[in-house]
Scaffold this active site. Sequence first.
Site, PDB file in Angstrom:
ATOM      1  N   CYS A 291      -0.792  10.032  21.193  1.00  0.00           N
ATOM      2  CA  CYS A 291      -1.795   9.497  22.102  1.00  0.00           C
ATOM      3  C   CYS A 291      -3.169   9.993  21.655  1.00  0.00           C
ATOM      4  O   CYS A 291      -3.340  11.195  21.420  1.00  0.00           O
ATOM      5  CB  CYS A 291      -1.504   9.957  23.529  1.00  0.00           C
TER       6      CYS A 291
ATOM      7  N   ASP B  85       3.874   9.382  21.619  1.00  0.00           N
ATOM      8  CA  ASP B  85       4.242   8.098  22.200  1.00  0.00           C
ATOM      9  C   ASP B  85       5.404   7.548  21.388  1.00  0.00           C
ATOM     10  O   ASP B  85       5.446   7.718  20.166  1.00  0.00           O
ATOM     11  CB  ASP B  85       3.075   7.102  22.121  1.00  0.00           C
TER      12      ASP B  85
END
Length: 156
Positions: free
Chosen positions: A61, A68
Amino acid sequence: MTTTWRPADPKPSSTAQSMPDQQYGDRAIAQAAFEPLEKWANQTDNAYTIHLEHPEFTALCPRSGYPDFGTIVVDYQPGDWVVELKAFKLYINSFRDQRISHEMVTNAIADRLWQELAPVGLRVIGDFTRRGGVKTVITVAKGDGSLFTPYTPNLL
């Protein structure tokens, strides 16, 4: 508009030299971020779709630095070129240590495949794992997508 995102290190060979303990796979992934994708000539004039799924996508992120996860789905109707599968896998894996948003990574993948393969039609879907209870699916489409079947997002 073409996405201009590139990984942070513009010289993967210098990275490989500065990290002598780096494994051959790490070097291959670093090179895949910058070198042209390996491809071969499409050997038919038939209209057909190639469907690729990479269910182990990961990146960081850009805001928090937290990982992520997701699935990258690519559908394309080839023109003159077909991407080699290992080259595709290594390229997708090159995002694993990069701080990049869901929207930007999906657009970057679509733009690169569009530019290097010149397909008749292309659809790239970033189907990301829930984070904080929020499910995100990003779709980028270019060219003729009439052969693509509807996509059903992962429920996770």
